[in-house]
Write a protein that holds these residues in place. Structure first.
Motif, PDB file in Angstrom:
ATOM      1  N   UNK A  57       0.838  -1.198   0.000  1.00 50.48           N
ATOM      2  CA  UNK A  57       0.000   0.000   0.000  1.00 50.48           C
ATOM      3  C   UNK A  57       0.868   1.241   0.000  1.00 50.48           C
ATOM      4  N   UNK A  58       2.182   1.058   0.001  1.00 49.57           N
ATOM      5  CA  UNK A  58       3.075   2.207  -0.003  1.00 49.57           C
ATOM      6  C   UNK A  58       4.474   1.778  -0.400  1.00 49.57           C
ATOM      7  N   UNK A  59       5.353   2.736  -0.438  1.00 52.74           N
ATOM      8  CA  UNK A  59       6.722   2.465  -0.851  1.00 52.74           C
ATOM      9  C   UNK A  59       7.513   1.770   0.242  1.00 52.74           C
ATOM     10  N   UNK A  60       8.395   0.875  -0.173  1.00 54.24           N
ATOM     11  CA  UNK A  60       9.244   0.183   0.798  1.00 54.24           C
ATOM     12  C   UNK A  60      10.308   1.131   1.328  1.00 54.24           C
ATOM     13  N   UNK A  61      10.675   0.931   2.589  1.00 57.74           N
ATOM     14  CA  UNK A  61      11.737   1.744   3.168  1.00 57.74           C
ATOM     15  C   UNK A  61      12.911   0.866   3.598  1.00 57.74           C
ATOM     16  N   UNK A  62      13.918   1.532   4.146  1.00 55.22           N
ATOM     17  CA  UNK A  62      15.136   0.826   4.540  1.00 55.22           C
ATOM     18  C   UNK A  62      14.843  -0.372   5.436  1.00 55.22           C
ATOM     19  N   UNK A  63      13.917  -0.209   6.355  1.00 55.50           N
ATOM     20  CA  UNK A  63      13.577  -1.302   7.260  1.00 55.50           C
ATOM     21  C   UNK A  63      13.122  -2.548   6.524  1.00 55.50           C
TER      22      UNK A  63
END
Length: 514
Positions: free
Chosen positions: A52-58
Motif C-alpha cells: 500500500x506504499x513504498x518500501x523503506x530501509x527497514x
RNA sequence: GGUCCUUUGGCCGAGUGGCUAGGCUCAGCUCUGCAAAAGCUGCUACGGCGGUUCGAAUCCGCCAGGGACCUCCA
C-alpha cells in the motif's frame, strides 16, 4: 544439479563431516541443528510486503537476510521452495490520499482503484529487490489471488468450533484454543494477561474476548476492497492469508518461516493457531526472525515518522542523507551485522560500508586476475594454513546461525594477502596450488553466489573504457617525457569528474568511479 | 503497567569464560615524480556496583540508560 541428493559443492554438505547448519529458532529461543522435513528439500515461507506504499530501509532487511538464507540453502545442495507473499488486500489507502467511498458519484477513472495502487507499489518493490540483487522467490502469491483458500480455511475453523461469526465478521476463539494449545509460546505471551487486556479498540464489542482476532471482516460501504463470502461482503483478516498460502504451497508442516521480529505477535502467533487447528500439526519447524533497523536508536516505521524510503536512499534525496547510497552498499551494510541484532542507520556507518565494500570488491577482482603461478617452491606453510583456516571459517560461521558478519571479517583478513600477491610483495607461490585455487573459487562462490554482492563500479561500458584507456595512454607518454604538467592535468581533471586514477606498482594504471 | 531484549574503543559492529574479530576514521612509516591506491605499525574497549570462578565483555543478582512487542508494522 540433482533435485533429490545433496550436491557436494565444496562446502560442508549437510550431515557430512565438519560443522552443520544451526539455526536460532524463535520458538524455543535456542539454536538447533537444521534438518529438513523432506530430505534434500526445504520449504521456506517469508512474510512479504504490504503493497500500500513504498518500501523503506527497514523493509530491506528481511528480504536481504532471507535472500542469503535462500542462497545458502541452495548452495548446501537443497532444493528450496521459497514462498514470499504480497499482501495486497486489506484496508487500503494511498499515503496522502483518503480512502474513498465506493458509492460516491465520481467517474470510474477518478476514483482510487485499489488494484492500480497495489500494482504500482508491487512494481516498485520488485524493482528495489532487483537493485539489491535478491533472487526471486520461487512462488510469490498474492493475498487477493487466494481469497478462495482463505475463505475455505475460515470455514474449516468454524466447523472445528474455533471460530464464530458475528455481524458478517468472523473471529478466532483464542480462549478455546488456549485451553488445549500453547497460545503465546512463540511470542512469550501469557494467555491470562492477553485475556485480561482491557484495551479499547473499535469493533471490540463484537468479540467474545478481546484477545480474539479477526479472520474475516465485514466491509463497511467506504471500504473499497471487498469480496463475497458466506458471511456477506467483506475482506480477509490480518493473519489468515499467510496460513492459507503457506499451507497451499508448502503443506501442513514446512521447514522455515521467516519475517521481522515485530511480526512475532500477533501475526505469527495467530498463524500458528489457525494452521494448527486446520492441519492438526504445528505448521513450522524453524521460526526465524530478523531484528529491526533503527535510526537514532529508534525503530524505523511510519508511526515514528522516521522512514527513509528505498528510492530516497538510492537517490540521496532525504534530509537525513548526506549522499546517495548504492543498493549494494545497503546490502553489504545489512550483511555486516548479525540478522538478530538491531542495526542502527547513520550516514557515517553507511559511508564506512561503502568504502569497505569497494576495498573488498577491488581485492576480489584482483584475485581473479592472478595466475596460479609456479608453485614449485617457496610455499609459506604458515601463510598457507592461515589462509586455509580463514576460508574454512566461511562455512563454520555461516553454519552458526548465518554469521555473515564474521564471514565478511574473514574475507577482510584475506584482503591484505590478496593485495600483496597482486603487488608481488608476497609471491603467489607462497600458497600451495591447492590453497590458491581454493581461495579463488571460495571467494567467488561466497561473495557472489551466497552473499549476493555485485560490483558497484559504474564503469562497465565499453566506449567509456576505450576513452579511459586513451587518456591513460596519453598520460603515460607525458610521464615518460617527464611532462608532469600534462599528466597531472589529466589526473586532476578526471578527479574533478569523480574518476580516480591509480598508478599501480606493476606500471599499469587503474581507475575507479566515485 | 505487562512480557522480552539490549548497553562493546572516535563511529559502526562481531563475540563460544582464558587466546588480536572485522570495517570506517585518525597518526606514523614504506612504495611513488607527486598523488591516490596498496602494504606495514600504532590507537586495545566491553554501562555501574556486587557475586560465582584459578580466570568474565562472556554466567548470576541489583541499579542505571536505551529499545521492541502488547495496535497496522520488516
Amino acid at each position: 544439479m540433482s533435485s533429490t541428493t545433496i550436491k557436494d559443492s565444496g562446502n560442508t554438505p549437510p550431515g557430512a563431516g565438519g560443522s552443520q547448519l544451526k539455526i536460532y529458532n524463535s520458538y524455543n529461543r535456542q539454536k538447533e541443528e537444521f534438518k529438513s522435513i523432506t530430505p534434500g528439500h526445504v520449504g521456506m515461507y517469508v512474510c512479504g510486503p504490504t503493497v500500500s506504499g513504498e518500501s523503506h530501509l527497514g523493509h530491506a532487511r528481511p528480504y536481504i537476510t532471507f535472500d542469503v538464507v535462500f542462497r545458502y540453502l541452495q548452495q548446501l545442495g537443497y532444493k528450496v521452495r521459497y514462498v514470499r507473499n504480497i499482501t495486497d488486500a486489506g484496508h487500503f489507502e494511498e499515503e496522502g490520499r483518503e480512502a474513498e467511498d465506493k458509492i460516491s458519484k465520481k467517474a470510474v477513472l477518478e476514483k482510487l482503484e485499489p488494484m492500480e495502487l497495489v500494482q504500482k507499489y508491487t512494481n516498485l518493490f520488485h524493482w528495489a529487490m532487483e537493485q539489491f540483487n535478491t533472487l526471486k522467490p520461487t512462488i510469490e502469491p498474492t493475498a487477493t489471488g487466494h481469497i478462495v483458500e482463505q475463505i475455505g480455511m475460515i470455514q474449516q475453523l468454524i466447523k472445528a468450533g474455533y471460530a464464530y461469526e458475528m455481524n458478517g465478521s468472523v473471529y478466532f476463539d483464542v480462549k478455546k484454543y488456549a485451553a488445549s494449545y500453547d497460545y503465546g509460546k512463540l511470542s512469550g505471551r501469557v494467555i491470562e494477561d492477553l485475556l485480561e487486556t482491557t484495551r479499547e479498540l473499535e469493533g471490540q464489542e463484537e468479540k467474545r474476548d478481546s484477545a480474539d482476532f479477526a479472520l474475516w471482516k465485514n466491509a463497511s460501504p467506504e471500504h473499497i476492497m471487498r469480496w463475497q463470502s458466506p458471511w456477506g461482503i467483506g475482506f480477509p483478516g490480518w493473519h489468515i492469508e499467510c496460513s492459507a498460502m503457506a499451507t497451499k504451497y508448502l503443506g501442513a508442516q514446512f521447514d522455515i518461516h521467516g519475517g521481522g521480529m515485530d511480526l512475532l505477535f500477533p501475526h505469527h502467533e495467530s498463524e500458528i493457531a489457525q494452521s494448527t487447528i486446520c492441519n492438526h500439526v504445528a505448521p513450522v519447524r524453524y521460526w526465524v526472525h530478523n531484528n529491526m533497523i533503527t535510526i537514532n536508536g529508534r525503530k524505523m516505521g511510519k508511526s515514528y515518522n522516521n522512514v527513509i524510503k528505498l528510492t530516497e536512499l538510492f537517490s540521496g534525496d532525504h534530509p537525513e542523507l548526506t549522499q546517495a547510497y548504492h543498493p549494494m552498499v545497503i546490502r553489504f551494510f545489512i550483511l555486516q551485522s548479525h540478522y538478530r541484532s538491531t542495526l542502527d542507520f547513520s550516514n557515517e556507518a553507511l559511508i564506512a560500508s561503502e568504502k569497505g565494500l569497494k576495498r573488498l570488491w577491488d581485492a576480489y577482482e584482483n584475485l581473479g586476475k592472478l595466475g596460479v603461478g609456479s608453485q614449485e617452491s617457496g610455499v609459506d606453510s604458515e601463510l598457507d594454513s592461515k589462509v586455509k583456516k580463514l576460508l574454512d571459517g566461511f562455512d563454520e560461521f555461516m553454519n552458526d546461525d548465518f554469521g555473515t558478519a564474521k564471514v565478511l571479517a574473514n574475507m577482510f583478513e584475506l584482503v591484505p594477502v590478496i593485495n600483496s600477491m597482486k603487488d608481488k610483495t608476497i609471491p603467489v607461490a607462497s600458497l600451495s596450488r591447492e590453497t590458491f585455487e581454493l581461495l579463488q573459487s571460495k571467494f567467488k562462490t561466497w561473495i557472489e553466489d551466497i552473499l549476493g554482492l555485485t560490483s558497484i563500479n559504474a564503469a562497465d561500458n565499453e566506449k567509456l573504457q576505450g576513452v579511459m584507456q586513451l587518456l591513460i595512454d596519453i598520460r603515460k607518454e607525458s610521464k615518460s617525457k617527464k611532462d608532469f604538467a600534462t599528466s597531472d592535468k589529466i589526473r586532476n581533471e578526471l578527479s574533478q569528474l569523480g574518476i580516480t586514477l591509480k598508478d599501480e606498482k606493476d606500471g599499469g594504471t587503474s581507475y575507479s568511479f566515485d
